[in-house]
Motif scaffolding. Structure first.
Motif, PDB file in Angstrom:
ATOM      1  N   LEU A 720       1.083  -1.259   0.096  1.00 20.83           N
ATOM      2  CA  LEU A 720      -0.230   0.006   0.054  1.00 20.83           C
ATOM      3  C   LEU A 720       0.809   1.445  -0.149  1.00 20.83           C
ATOM      4  N   ARG A 722       3.685   1.627  -1.495  1.00 14.37           N
ATOM      5  CA  ARG A 722       4.433   1.948  -2.671  1.00 14.37           C
ATOM      6  C   ARG A 722       3.091   2.420  -3.807  1.00 14.37           C
ATOM      7  N   LEU A 723       2.055   1.989  -3.359  1.00 11.62           N
ATOM      8  CA  LEU A 723       0.714   2.584  -4.476  1.00 11.62           C
ATOM      9  C   LEU A 723       0.405   4.204  -4.083  1.00 11.62           C
TER      10      LEU A 723
END
Length: 754
Positions: A720, A722-723
């Motif tokens: 999450l 990284r997103l």
């Protein structure tokens, strides 16, 4: 965004004269539009709900029964003690007054009480109906006053006769602040002066807020000539615009003054303040704008205008804070720098010094919290579980009355004591029953009936047999349009649950009546419209709350890159809303301590209040969440110590957030002097909501939760992480760049020194 705002703040500071001239031109243009196209005299306080049965029937009445489709007023005549209105002298005085009423502006018809049989059983009171062919919003400002003056002749002809004018034409009454904005501004000046210790510094947030409010209110009023703008929408925009305008400027000026105290050049300090605190202002402001604009999805024009007006006021407050305010800081220059050795200077130095270190010019002292904010945060995190339990118990006790929440639109029964419409309402209730103040109108379409008159009579007979029906008037038939109008007098007051049940019962019997008579019916009138408005708001409450809570989770997840922080913020928001609604029910519906704020009669809560509270309090709660928790997150990123980070947030932000909350509470509470019951309830709810959310939730519940969860409070799963984008709402990268450039700047200064 911080870098963009930094450049914007520096541009406004450097070109302050152009920026100020531009804003003055905008204000002048908006005020000119208000004078030319709108103004306070064109406000419209009519409730409509397009598509509802009551509204459809009301719209058809305008063509089929134009004399009954407009608003109406009641003239209540009470004979002197020991006399009857049917006595020759009293009756002569009444008919003289009714003759005068026929010539009053916009009056279409006056119905004699003897002809309508609206004389009380003991003969002491008579009600004359004054019918207008225009709606309440289309009444000229002086029409009702002219009617009062016309019927007052009865008391002149018959001394001792009491004459009062009320009825649907008054509606809930216009929302007048009564000078509340000046009271709120006065309290804000005191709080700002105490916060900054400088009248010059205190005046800047106030000046920028007033500029934003003038622009917003003039803009809203300029549209009153082309769309329906209610007086409540104007007051709500004024209330919220003034509160957030001062608060947003306060956050930026506080950061600017801190920079000046640490030796930063005025221009650089102002630009950094806009880039850091201004980023949080933009984020917080947009959450309020989104929440308020979201009220338009409910589909009630009155509420839509309220939401959009308040959203416009907040948006303008944000624009003023990031453009006009840095220009004003440029005019002030270095004069805002705290004086060496002053309390303000020591406070700024202490806030940035680790707990227990010596402040410049003072001997070292034993380790202790730097200020009152940190002391409070240390206290509530000493035993965080106990703190959470105490908060939950206190909030739960306040929220408990909310389970009996009863919603309705305000009527003349809650008008100010002593007003003509309130006296008329009370006298009618006493002599004729409460339902006479809110009659229902049943419109029957008899185009498919064998005989219109017979069908209308059968419908009236069926309605007369229903529970809670006090009386049913003889149907009025329009043979040309094949419609009939039937007036139904409930036995209960317009805002009572029994009246809502009666409306539902009439509508539930419509299919049966259609089978028996071939006619279709619709229930309308101001009481039915109010019931439909309340029903639609009730249906929209849970979906709207779900959207608001979901939005808060998403926004805070993006800002703080944490799972615990958004969930904790959403739970805290729901707790503050529940406790606020409980307090509103306790004061306005149950009557506890109501006399302290000028409420002399308990009654239902305004149907609009819960959804407005959700929207406004959501945005304000996000304000305090961002300004407090962002400092804590910043400290945790630098130190990796969760408890120390919580205390650091209190040291840096508690004082400013406290001042901001007190200013909002003062501005909202000042509107408690309004004569409008709706505005009084909204003002009370927002003042209590901010009080609870700022001090009980954000400054007590939140630090306790963060202390209890420790490192987990700032954890985010790697996939999450990284997103999600890194929004850098507090401008950490900008501050780091500034700190890295400082040594170079100092070297250049020294090299250029003579």
């Amino acid at each position: 965004m911080p870098s963009l705002l930094y450049r914007l703040g520096r541009f406004a500071y450097r070109h302050r004269r152009r920026v100020l001239a531009l804003w003055l031109a905008v204000i002048a243009a908006v005020v000119g539009c208000m004078v030319a196209f709108g103004g306070p005299g064109k406000l419209d306080d009519t409730f409509t709900i397009p598509g509802s049965q009551s509204q459809q029937a009301l719209d058809r009445m305008k063509t089929d029964f134009p004399a009954s489709s407009g608003t109406s007023a009641q003239v209540v005549f009470t004979a002197p003690a020991g006399q009857k209105v049917t006595d020759p002298a009293d009756l002569a005085a009444i008919r003289t007054a009714l003759a005068a009423a026929k010539s009053a502006p916009q009056v279409a018809k006056v119905i004699d009480p003897l002809a309508a049989q609206t004389v009380s059983a003991d003969g002491s009171t008579a009600i004359a109906q004054v019918q207008y062919e225009v709606t309440q919003s289309e009444l000229a400002s002086g029409s009702l006053d002219a009617l009062k003056g016309a019927v007052a002749v009865a008391a002149q002809h018959q001394p001792g006769m009491d004459v009062q004018v009320g009825g649907a034409a008054y509606g809930a009454g216009a929302s007048k602040s009564g000078g509340s904005d000046f009271i709120g501004v006065g309290v804000a000046v005191i709080i700002l002066a105490l916060t900054f210790g400088s009248l010059l510094t205190a005046g800047l947030p106030l000046l920028s807020a007033i500029a934003g409010v003038v622009t917003a209110i003039a803009g809203v009023l300029s549209l009153s000539g082309v769309t329906a703008i209610s007086s409540t929408a104007q007051s709500l925009a004024l209330m919220i615009g003034l509160a957030v305008g001062i608060d947003y400027a306060l956050f930026i000026v506080s950061r600017h003054r801190a920079g000046l105290a640490h030796g930063t050049a005025p221009q650089e300090s102002a630009a950094l303040a806009v880039g850091t605190a201004g980023s949080a202002v933009v984020f917080a402001g947009l959450t309020v704008v989104i929440a308020m604009a979201g009220l338009s999805v409910v589909g009630i024009p009155y509420l839509t205008v309220m939401g959009l007006s308040a959203a416009a006021a907040v948006l303008i407050a944000v624009l003023v804070a990031i453009t006009l305010l840095p220009a004003l800081l440029g005019f002030a220059g270095a004069r805002l720098t705290p004086k060496p050795g002053s309390r303000a200077m020591r406070r700024e130095q202490a806030a940035d010094a680790p707990s227990g270190t010596a402040v410049a010019g003072e001997p070292a002292k034993p380790a202790k919290p730097a200020n009152a904010g940190e002391r409070w945060f240390r206290l509530v995190t000493r035993r965080p579980l106990l703190t959470l339990l105490a908060v939950l118990v206190a909030v739960g006790a306040l929220a408990w009355p909310a389970h009996s929440l009863r919603l309705a639109l305000p009527d003349n029964g809650t008008s100010p004591a002593g007003s003509s419409q309130r006296l008329a309402y009370d006298q009618v209730s006493k002599e004729f029953g409460p339902g006479f103040n809110g009659p229902l109108l049943v419109l029957a379409d008899t185009s498919h009936s064998a005989d219109s008159t017979t069908a209308a009579d059968r419908i009236a007979t069926a309605i007369r047999a229903l529970p809670d029906v006090s009386a049913v008037a003889h149907p009025v038939v329009n043979a040309q349009t094949h419609t009939a109008l039937i007036q139904v007098i409930p036995a209960s007051a317009p805002s009572d649950q029994a009246t809502k049940t009666l409306v539902s019962a009439i509508r539930a019997n419509a299919p049966t009546l259609q089978q028996q008579t071939g006619a279709t019916i619709g229930v309308t009138g101001s009481t039915a419209v109010g019931i439909d408005v309340s029903a639609k708001l009730d249906a929209a409450m849970i979906p709207f709350a779900a959207v608001v809570v979901g939005l808060s989770l998403l926004l805070l997840l993006l800002v703080f890159r944490s799972l615990v922080v958004p969930v904790k913020a959403a739970v805290g928001f729901l707790l503050s809303v529940a406790a606020t609604l409980g307090a509103v029910v306790g004061v306005f519906q149950l009557g506890h301590f109501s006399s302290l704020i000028g409420v002399d009669r308990a009654g239902p809560v305004s149907s609009f209040l819960p959804i407005i509270l959700l929207a406004v309090l959501f945005g304000l709660a996000m304000d305090y969440e961002v300004f407090l928790v962002s400092r804590q997150r910043e400290a945790y990123v630098h130190t990796g110590q969760p408890l120390s980070a919580v205390h650091s947030g209190g040291r840096h932000s508690a004082r400013v957030v406290t001042a901001a909350a007190l200013i909002m509470i003062a501005v909202f509470a000042a509107f408690l002097t309004s004569d409008s019951q709706m505005l009084k309830q909204i003002a009370f709810a927002l003042a209590v909501g901010v009080l609870l959310d700022a001090f009980v939730i954000r400054m007590t519940f939140v630090p306790a939760v963060l202390a209890l969860t420790g490192h987990a409070a700032w954890w985010l799963p790697r996939p999450l992480a990284r997103l999600l984008p890194n929004l850098d709402i507090e401008g950490e990268q900008l501050q780091q760049q500034h700190q890295e450039s400082q040594p170079t700047q100092l070297t250049l200064v020294k090299a250029s020194a003579p």
